[in-house]
Design a protein around this motif. Structure first.
Motif, PDB file in Angstrom:
ATOM      1  N   LEU A 115       1.171  -0.706  -0.255  1.00 24.70           N
ATOM      2  CA  LEU A 115       0.499  -1.456   0.802  1.00 24.70           C
ATOM      3  C   LEU A 115       1.511  -1.990   1.807  1.00 24.70           C
ATOM      4  O   LEU A 115       2.574  -2.491   1.428  1.00 24.70           O
ATOM      5  CB  LEU A 115      -0.278  -2.630   0.185  1.00 24.70           C
ATOM      6  N   LEU A 116       1.177  -1.862   3.095  1.00 30.61           N
ATOM      7  CA  LEU A 116       1.938  -2.484   4.164  1.00 30.61           C
ATOM      8  C   LEU A 116       0.983  -3.330   5.011  1.00 30.61           C
ATOM      9  O   LEU A 116      -0.152  -2.917   5.267  1.00 30.61           O
ATOM     10  CB  LEU A 116       2.600  -1.430   5.055  1.00 30.61           C
ATOM     11  N   TYR A 117       1.456  -4.494   5.457  1.00 33.56           N
ATOM     12  CA  TYR A 117       0.709  -5.305   6.416  1.00 33.56           C
ATOM     13  C   TYR A 117       1.273  -5.033   7.809  1.00 33.56           C
ATOM     14  O   TYR A 117       2.496  -5.042   8.003  1.00 33.56           O
ATOM     15  CB  TYR A 117       0.848  -6.794   6.087  1.00 33.56           C
ATOM     16  N   VAL A 118       0.393  -4.782   8.769  1.00 31.13           N
ATOM     17  CA  VAL A 118       0.851  -4.412  10.112  1.00 31.13           C
ATOM     18  C   VAL A 118       0.033  -5.141  11.174  1.00 31.13           C
ATOM     19  O   VAL A 118      -1.082  -5.610  10.926  1.00 31.13           O
ATOM     20  CB  VAL A 118       0.749  -2.882  10.341  1.00 31.13           C
ATOM     21  N   ASP A 119       0.605  -5.191  12.374  1.00 29.11           N
ATOM     22  CA  ASP A 119      -0.062  -5.792  13.526  1.00 29.11           C
ATOM     23  C   ASP A 119      -0.924  -4.759  14.250  1.00 29.11           C
ATOM     24  O   ASP A 119      -0.775  -3.547  14.040  1.00 29.11           O
ATOM     25  CB  ASP A 119       0.983  -6.359  14.485  1.00 29.11           C
ATOM     26  N   PRO A 120      -1.804  -5.208  15.149  1.00 30.86           N
ATOM     27  CA  PRO A 120      -2.700  -4.280  15.860  1.00 30.86           C
ATOM     28  C   PRO A 120      -1.969  -3.215  16.674  1.00 30.86           C
ATOM     29  O   PRO A 120      -2.520  -2.133  16.916  1.00 30.86           O
ATOM     30  CB  PRO A 120      -3.505  -5.211  16.780  1.00 30.86           C
ATOM     31  N   GLY A 121      -0.736  -3.495  17.114  1.00 27.68           N
ATOM     32  CA  GLY A 121      -0.009  -2.523  17.936  1.00 27.68           C
ATOM     33  C   GLY A 121       0.629  -1.395  17.158  1.00 27.68           C
ATOM     34  O   GLY A 121       1.312  -0.541  17.752  1.00 27.68           O
ATOM     35  N   PHE A 122       0.423  -1.342  15.859  1.00 27.15           N
ATOM     36  CA  PHE A 122       1.068  -0.329  15.019  1.00 27.15           C
ATOM     37  C   PHE A 122       0.790   1.091  15.519  1.00 27.15           C
ATOM     38  O   PHE A 122       1.715   1.903  15.670  1.00 27.15           O
ATOM     39  CB  PHE A 122       0.590  -0.489  13.570  1.00 27.15           C
ATOM     40  N   LEU A 123      -0.469   1.407  15.751  1.00 30.99           N
ATOM     41  CA  LEU A 123      -0.840   2.766  16.164  1.00 30.99           C
ATOM     42  C   LEU A 123      -0.243   3.113  17.524  1.00 30.99           C
ATOM     43  O   LEU A 123       0.233   4.229  17.745  1.00 30.99           O
ATOM     44  CB  LEU A 123      -2.357   2.911  16.194  1.00 30.99           C
ATOM     45  N   THR A 137      -9.542  -1.470  17.412  1.00 26.03           N
ATOM     46  CA  THR A 137     -10.023  -2.630  16.659  1.00 26.03           C
ATOM     47  C   THR A 137      -9.789  -2.526  15.150  1.00 26.03           C
ATOM     48  O   THR A 137     -10.011  -3.511  14.435  1.00 26.03           O
ATOM     49  CB  THR A 137     -11.532  -2.825  16.897  1.00 26.03           C
ATOM     50  N   ALA A 138      -9.360  -1.376  14.669  1.00 24.63           N
ATOM     51  CA  ALA A 138      -9.258  -1.167  13.220  1.00 24.63           C
ATOM     52  C   ALA A 138      -8.282  -2.120  12.547  1.00 24.63           C
ATOM     53  O   ALA A 138      -8.469  -2.486  11.386  1.00 24.63           O
ATOM     54  CB  ALA A 138      -8.855   0.282  12.924  1.00 24.63           C
ATOM     55  N   LEU A 139      -7.234  -2.530  13.272  1.00 19.16           N
ATOM     56  CA  LEU A 139      -6.204  -3.381  12.676  1.00 19.16           C
ATOM     57  C   LEU A 139      -6.253  -4.811  13.224  1.00 19.16           C
ATOM     58  O   LEU A 139      -5.258  -5.514  13.237  1.00 19.16           O
ATOM     59  CB  LEU A 139      -4.818  -2.770  12.916  1.00 19.16           C
ATOM     60  N   ASP A 191      -0.032   3.893   1.313  1.00 16.48           N
ATOM     61  CA  ASP A 191      -1.380   4.327   0.951  1.00 16.48           C
ATOM     62  C   ASP A 191      -2.418   3.525   1.716  1.00 16.48           C
ATOM     63  O   ASP A 191      -3.497   4.022   2.026  1.00 16.48           O
ATOM     64  CB  ASP A 191      -1.611   4.154  -0.555  1.00 16.48           C
ATOM     65  N   LEU A 192      -2.053   2.259   2.018  1.00 19.07           N
ATOM     66  CA  LEU A 192      -2.974   1.336   2.676  1.00 19.07           C
ATOM     67  C   LEU A 192      -2.241   0.553   3.759  1.00 19.07           C
ATOM     68  O   LEU A 192      -1.099   0.137   3.556  1.00 19.07           O
ATOM     69  CB  LEU A 192      -3.554   0.332   1.673  1.00 19.07           C
ATOM     70  N   LEU A 193      -2.922   0.334   4.884  1.00 14.59           N
ATOM     71  CA  LEU A 193      -2.431  -0.562   5.928  1.00 14.59           C
ATOM     72  C   LEU A 193      -3.416  -1.710   6.062  1.00 14.59           C
ATOM     73  O   LEU A 193      -4.561  -1.510   6.469  1.00 14.59           O
ATOM     74  CB  LEU A 193      -2.324   0.167   7.272  1.00 14.59           C
ATOM     75  N   ALA A 194      -2.980  -2.901   5.712  1.00 14.07           N
ATOM     76  CA  ALA A 194      -3.842  -4.074   5.843  1.00 14.07           C
ATOM     77  C   ALA A 194      -3.477  -4.834   7.109  1.00 14.07           C
ATOM     78  O   ALA A 194      -2.327  -4.796   7.574  1.00 14.07           O
ATOM     79  CB  ALA A 194      -3.699  -4.984   4.619  1.00 14.07           C
ATOM     80  N   THR A 195      -4.458  -5.523   7.679  1.00 12.90           N
ATOM     81  CA  THR A 195      -4.207  -6.284   8.901  1.00 12.90           C
ATOM     82  C   THR A 195      -3.290  -7.470   8.612  1.00 12.90           C
ATOM     83  O   THR A 195      -3.410  -8.148   7.590  1.00 12.90           O
ATOM     84  CB  THR A 195      -5.530  -6.791   9.494  1.00 12.90           C
ATOM     85  N   MET A 196      -2.389  -7.733   9.558  1.00 11.07           N
ATOM     86  CA  MET A 196      -1.424  -8.810   9.392  1.00 11.07           C
ATOM     87  C   MET A 196      -2.115 -10.177   9.315  1.00 11.07           C
ATOM     88  O   MET A 196      -1.631 -11.094   8.638  1.00 11.07           O
ATOM     89  CB  MET A 196      -0.412  -8.785  10.540  1.00 11.07           C
TER      90      MET A 196
END
Length: 312
Positions: A115-123, A137-139, A191-196
């Motif tokens: 698992l990684l936590y990321v900000d909305p600008g990741f993509l 809006t996904a993140l 495996d997973l990207l969770a919102t920061m």
């Protein structure tokens, strides 16, 4: 047919050519190809990102008590403040390592998911799009998660799982998107990207976050990197002074991280340039040796053949 028969006779009369010369060259070339595959693997890290030549990662050299360490992590303030102070920055994102977690769907349990936590600008920073879900809006929001395509197939049997609920470490998350798997030659994977927002990042007061900046196409990336480093020095000074430390910031290009990063404790093991140079030297030496042996033995065979022709 006559040419084939002649060739078979020639090879039967020259066992040195059949059992030593040609197999020796074949084995040598096979070893060289295997070594080249390894070199290509090490040299291709992060080259698949469309934005690889416009993304800078922040790092800091922490000095004090007669020692120095280089870390690829920074304060949370770097995400908020640097894009405001450096006009060359187009987008930013931070990554927080979530380690391995246990995931549950409605019917199954899946242990040890990365698992990684990321900000909305990741993509946007890494130039990626979702297979399903809304990129914009996904993140964004609390307790939302984006799955890799292989994870979605493992859990739900299909990437069409937006809106489904999964449980991560006993907390419920809504699936808001599915993203294609990143190649193995990426300095981070998941495996997973969770919102920061899920972890309330502003409550963290130390060096915790891997910080990446997308630079405008028309900007000088070296100048942008220098500006980012200067701003981060100012942001980090109050934290460093608490521990009688000094931080000297710097930036590194995304495509150079695996091979040339100065930082330790990264998201994945970094390459050893000495090993890569040694492997390259071994490959060149084996290729040279195989070619020299082939030429020498072929010359020996040619001399024997010339003697036969002269006798006839």
């Amino acid at each position: 047919m006559k040419n084939l028969y002649f060739t078979m006779r020639l090879l039967r009369r020259n066992p040195l050519l059949v059992f030593v010369n040609v197999p020796g060259l074949a084995v040598g070339l096979s070893v060289v190809l295997l070594l080249l595959v390894y070199l290509d693997h090490e040299l291709s890290y992060d080259k698949h990102f469309e934005t690889k030549d416009r993304v800078l990662r922040l790092y800091g050299s922490v000095k004090g008590n007669n020692n120095s360490s280089c870390f690829p992590i920074s304060l949370r303030d770097a995400y908020h403040q640097i894009p405001e102070d450096v006009p060359e920055v187009e987008a930013a994102t931070q990554i927080l390592r979530g380690w391995e977690v246990n995931l549950e769907s409605e019917t199954k349990k899946f242990p040890s998911m990365d698992l990684l936590y990321v900000d909305p600008g990741f993509l946007e920073v890494f130039g990626k799009e979702l297979i399903s879900g809304d990129d914009k809006t996904a993140l964004i929001g609390d307790k939302k998660v984006v799955l890799s395509s292989s994870t979605a197939d493992k859990i739900f049997g299909s990437p069409d799982c937006v809106g489904r609920i999964v449980t991560i470490s006993e907390e419920s998350f809504i699936v808001t998107g599915v993203m294609e798997d990143l190649p193995e030659t990426t300095h981070f994977n998941f495996d997973l990207l969770a919102t920061m927002e899920t972890i309330k990042p502003d409550r963290f007061g130390g060096l915790e976050f891997f910080t990446y900046f997308l630079i405008h196409e028309d900007a000088d990336i070296d100048v942008a990197g220098q500006k980012i480093a200067l701003v981060n020095d100012e942001l980090s000074r109050p934290w460093a002074e608490q521990f009688n430390r000094e931080i000297l910031s710097g930036t590194e290009l995304l495509s150079n991280i695996h091979l040339h990063t100065r930082a330790d404790f990264d998201l994945s093991p970094k390459a050893n340039l000495t090993h890569i140079l040694i492997v390259g030297g071994i490959a060149f030496f084996i290729l040279l040796l195989a070619m020299v042996n082939f030429i020498n033995l072929y010359i020996l065979h040619s001399e024997k053949r010339m003697e036969e022709i002269a006798t006839r």
